[in-house]
Enzyme design. Structure first.
Site, PDB file in Angstrom:
ATOM      1  CE  LYS A 491      -0.590  -0.324   5.151  1.00  0.00           C
ATOM      2  NZ  LYS A 491      -1.375  -0.246   5.882  1.00  0.00           N
ATOM      3  CE1 TYR A 715      12.820  32.393   0.007  1.00  0.00           C
ATOM      4  CE2 TYR A 715      12.498  29.782   0.317  1.00  0.00           C
ATOM      5  CZ  TYR A 715      12.531  31.055  -0.314  1.00  0.00           C
ATOM      6  OH  TYR A 715      12.015  30.754  -1.949  1.00  0.00           O
TER       7      TYR A 715
END
Length: 820
Positions: A491, A715
């Site tokens: 999955k 940043y």
């Protein structure tokens, strides 16, 4: 190994310069290895494209203090505390050290040689004998003039037997290997075309290979190979060694074998020393059966108990081989095998093509075989017959030899003189929904074709080691009885690894079921050609019709879901459609509560629309010893519920509850099937299992720049240093799955043989790392997690679990699948 430099000098007949008492516990020949210390010795070997002596200074700086070098390289000075052992030939010195270690090994040594199958025989024989005694074997295909001594250096008297693989490409090489290995038991698999150009004929090659067994006490081989049989009997006079020859045609052979293959397995009936044995092996192809019989012959000749051999043969699994599997353009799957191209390896590659991609069309792009020594019409006629038998839909031959023999091939076949001619004359958009095997000798540069067929060119990659997947699967299987089935969870894109590719590989390795989270994941696997039973763990009622169309098996976890699916199944006129019932035994996620089971049992009584294929539950804390009491309670609740359902339906079904940790810690709850999940992918710790890392998340350095002291990086200008720095910009960010919590020096990457910190904030598509003093260059590979930085470590630093790290890796990150 624990030996002084002065002793190595005596063994190698070398001249010692420097420290005499430096201790050596390990010897390496590859300067790129990073796991070594001052007790490691480096043997400097001159190769065609490199010279090991050039790396001595760098290795000295990294801590190595003992070096074995050529006298002709001149003086090496300025290495305080180092030992230099000067010899005439460093390869010969390596072999002398190996011989010294071999002579101290007290248990039997088995030598395996042959043109094909020797690696498989070595691996399988080790698997069988390991059920009887500790076994050490050559790693990978370490069978050369340097590979064999490196294998012998691993010998240790704690082992009850050693299996050493030996290969040659030139006359005269085997005598050198024989002086090192001196096998007590010899095994020769066959004689084929590999390196045929270096021998006058097959008989000379057989003679050269048989020289490995000059001093052996026993020799095992297949006497149906007449050249081997004749030369073995000529070279080794009667009585000089025990000859154990096996045959499928001669009842007078030492071991007479009758082979009967069925759809998925083969029965062996063996007459040996007035006894009759019967065994079953899980293979039907000719090469695997022959290799398995050879393993059986050696085992019987060594008096291994019948029950041990029977158990070992029944659990044989495919031996991993070199290849890479990648996603291609237009829903294609690419199998790249550029290691070699010869008739022997071609057959192996063709088997892989047949086993890959499910029902998708098969395309073969093949180059000329180089230096085979065989007559072209005969050789390529055989190739054409193999291609035809393998149901290859499209064949593309590249090279002058294939082009000149094009008339031998039928069906959809095209030919080109060179790789460049093929590239310039082909519309690559025509490749669609296919599995494409690229099988080419290095000279033909099939990498060019691979780059054009690949789906993505993004340099941030998740490498998936399918050998490690197979290894981890087999580790779990080693804890199971032969009857216990395995369902593997694939999955969430196989926990980020790539569902279709991993699922296809697991299907090839004989798992019983695949588990997916939702219908869409199951549909994707069906469209990729998977035919295994697929269980949908959390089906949406809206998609139940789709599930039926794609033959997917739903998990029913409550009375509502049971009645909903029964209604849809009835409208489709289904009879005994397989469903799986989930019991909530204490995790309190999905599942029938214990109080609902009695009502469910009533509904199931006499029901013919559906058939209960399995009943299962989930452990909530099987990895935690402190919660073992709760785990036992869950198992008890589950068993009581399953027993009630069994009475109601009146037929047997599969019971399963163990996840990865449960398999490891609770063998009493293995029941009929187990469900390894993330453990298959190398995450988690299991005390009784030797798991391998499956995934390697990596990228390359895009740019390097010098940042002056006081200048910020990233940043918000949060990362500022008082010192000048050299930084690297990497094309991987949080949109790729690199967690933002790893920024500002919380996380590290591995580059140029060392760890370096991630600096500044992680950006969407990039991050920065401090590479000051590492010598890293633009384009260098950078590991985010893998062999050097574990995914568990990454998860810990992010305050999460490995599941989240893996499943967060975005689809835009290219998955590259490979096998050694």
């Amino acid at each position: 190994m624990n030996i002084k430099a002065s002793e190595i000098a005596k063994i190698t007949k070398g001249k010692l310069k420097g420290e005499a008492d430096n201790m050596v516990e390990e010897i390496i020949i590859d300067s790129r290895l990073v796991n070594y210390d001052s007790n490691t010795a480096f043997v400097a070997i001159r190769g065609k494209n490199h010279d090991g002596h050039d790396y001595v200074p760098a290795l000295y700086k990294k801590g190595i203090r003992t070096f074995i070098v050529n006298r002709s390289k001149g003086k090496l000075t300025g290495f305080v505390g180092a030992s230099f052992i000067e010899v005439a030939d460093t390869v010969q010195a390596l072999q002398l050290i190996a011989r010294n270690i071999r002579m101290k090994f007290k248990s039997p040594v088995i030598g395996v040689t042959g043109s094909a199958g020797k690696t498989v025989v070595k691996e399988w024989l080790a698997d069988v004998l390991a059920l009887n005694r500790p076994v050490i074997r050559s790693p990978k295909s370490y069978n050369s003039q340097v590979g064999v001594p490196l294998s012998l250096m691993k010998l240790d008297n704690r082992y009850g037997v050693a299996i050493i693989e030996a290969g040659i490409s030139l006359p005269g090489e085997m005598e050198k290997l024989e002086r090192m290995v001196e096998p007590d038991i010899g095994v020769i698999t066959n004689i084929g075309d590999a390196h045929a150009e270096n021998f006058t004929d097959m008989r000379q090659k057989a003679v050269e290979k048989l020289k490995l067994f000059t001093n052996s006490l026993m020799l095992v081989y297949r006497s149906d190979y007449k050249i081997i049989d004749e030369e073995a009997k000529r070279m080794f006079r009667k009585g000089s060694k025990v000859i154990v020859d096996w045959s499928t045609t001669d009842p007078g052979a030492t071991m007479y074998v009758i082979i009967r293959s069925k759809s998925a397995h083969t029965h062996l009936r063996i007459e040996f020393r007035d006894n009759v044995y019967s065994f079953r092996i899980p293979f039907t192809d000719k090469a695997s059966v022959e290799n398995a019989v050879t393993v059986t012959a050696v085992s019987l000749a060594m008096n291994i108990p019948r029950e041990t051999i029977e158990k070992g043969l029944a659990s044989l699994v495919s031996v991993a081989m070199r290849m890479e599997i990648k996603n291609g353009i237009n829903n294609c799957q690419i199998i790249e095998d550029f290691y070699n191209s010869d008739p022997g390896s071609f057959g192996i590659a063709l088997e892989l093509l047949k086993a890959s991609g499910g029902a998708r069309r098969k395309t073969l792009i093949l180059s000329d075989f180089l230096q085979s020594g065989r007559e072209e019409i005969s050789m390529y006629g055989e190739v054409a017959r193999q291609v035809s038998k393998s149901h290859v839909h499209k064949f593309i031959g590249i090279g002058p030899a294939l082009s000149s023999n094009s008339a031998l091939f039928s069906g959809e076949a095209r030919f080109f003189a060179t790789t460049d001619e093929f590239i310039s004359g082909t519309d690559f958009s025509e490749f669609r929904d296919e599995v494409i095997l690229l099988k080419g000798a290095r000279k033909f540069e099939f990498e060019k074709i691979g780059r054009l067929l690949e789906h993505q060119a993004y340099q941030t990659i998740l490498e998936v080691n399918l050998d490690a997947v197979a290894h981890n699967l087999n580790q779990f299987r080693s804890l199971l009885t032969p009857e216990t089935r395995v369902m593997v969870m694939v999955k969430a894109f196989a926990y980020g690894a790539g569902a279709a590719e991993v699922a296809s590989f697991l299907e090839y390795h004989g798992v019983s079921y695949l588990g997916v989270a939702n219908t869409d994941e199951g549909v994707e696997l069906r469209e990729a050609g998977l035919s295994l039973p697929i269980i949908v763990m959390n089906p949406d009622p809206v998609s139940m019709g789709t599930m039926i169309r794609y033959n997917l098996e739903p998990v029913l976890f409550g009375l509502d879901s049971y009645e909903a699916f029964l209604s849809i199944a009835s409208k489709h006129g289904l009879l005994r459609y397989p469903v799986h019932l989930e019991i909530d035994s204490g995790m309190h996620r999905l599942g029938f509560m214990p109080g609902e089971v009695d009502k469910l049992a009533v509904l199931l009584t006499g029901e013919e629309t559906v058939k209960v294929a399995s009943v299962f539950s989930h452990f909530a804390a099987s990895e935690d010893p402190a919660m073992d009491g709760y785990t036992d309670k869950q198992a008890r609740i589950f068993t009581e519920a399953a027993d009630k359902i069994a009475v109601a339906v009146g037929y047997p079904f599969i019971r399963h509850i163990c996840n990865s940790a449960g398999i490891s810690r609770f063998p009493r709850y293995h029941f009929d099937m187990v469900r390894p999940g993330i453990g298959i992918y190398g995450a988690g710790r299991y005390d009784n299992l030797d798991m391998k890392t499956v995934g390697r998340f990596k990228t390359n350095i895009s740019q390097i720049k010098d940042v002056p002291a006081g200048e910020p990086v990233g940043y918000n200008c949060r990362d500022v240093s008082d010192a000048d720095r050299t930084i690297a910009i990497l094309p991987v960010g949080y949109a790729d799955g690199l967690n933002r919590k790893l920024g500002n020096r919380n996380g590290e990457v591995f580059v140029a043989g060392t760890r370096v910190p991630i600096i500044g904030n992680v950006c969407m598509d990039a991050c920065m790392v401090d590479i000051t003093g590492t010598g890293a260059k633009t384009g260098d590979v950078v590991e985010i997690f893998g062999e050097n930085i574990s995914i568990d470590e990454l998860a810990s630093k992010c305050g999460t679990i490995p599941y989240e790290i893996l499943t967060s890796i975005h689809y835009r990150v290219k998955r590259v699948f490979y096998r050694e």
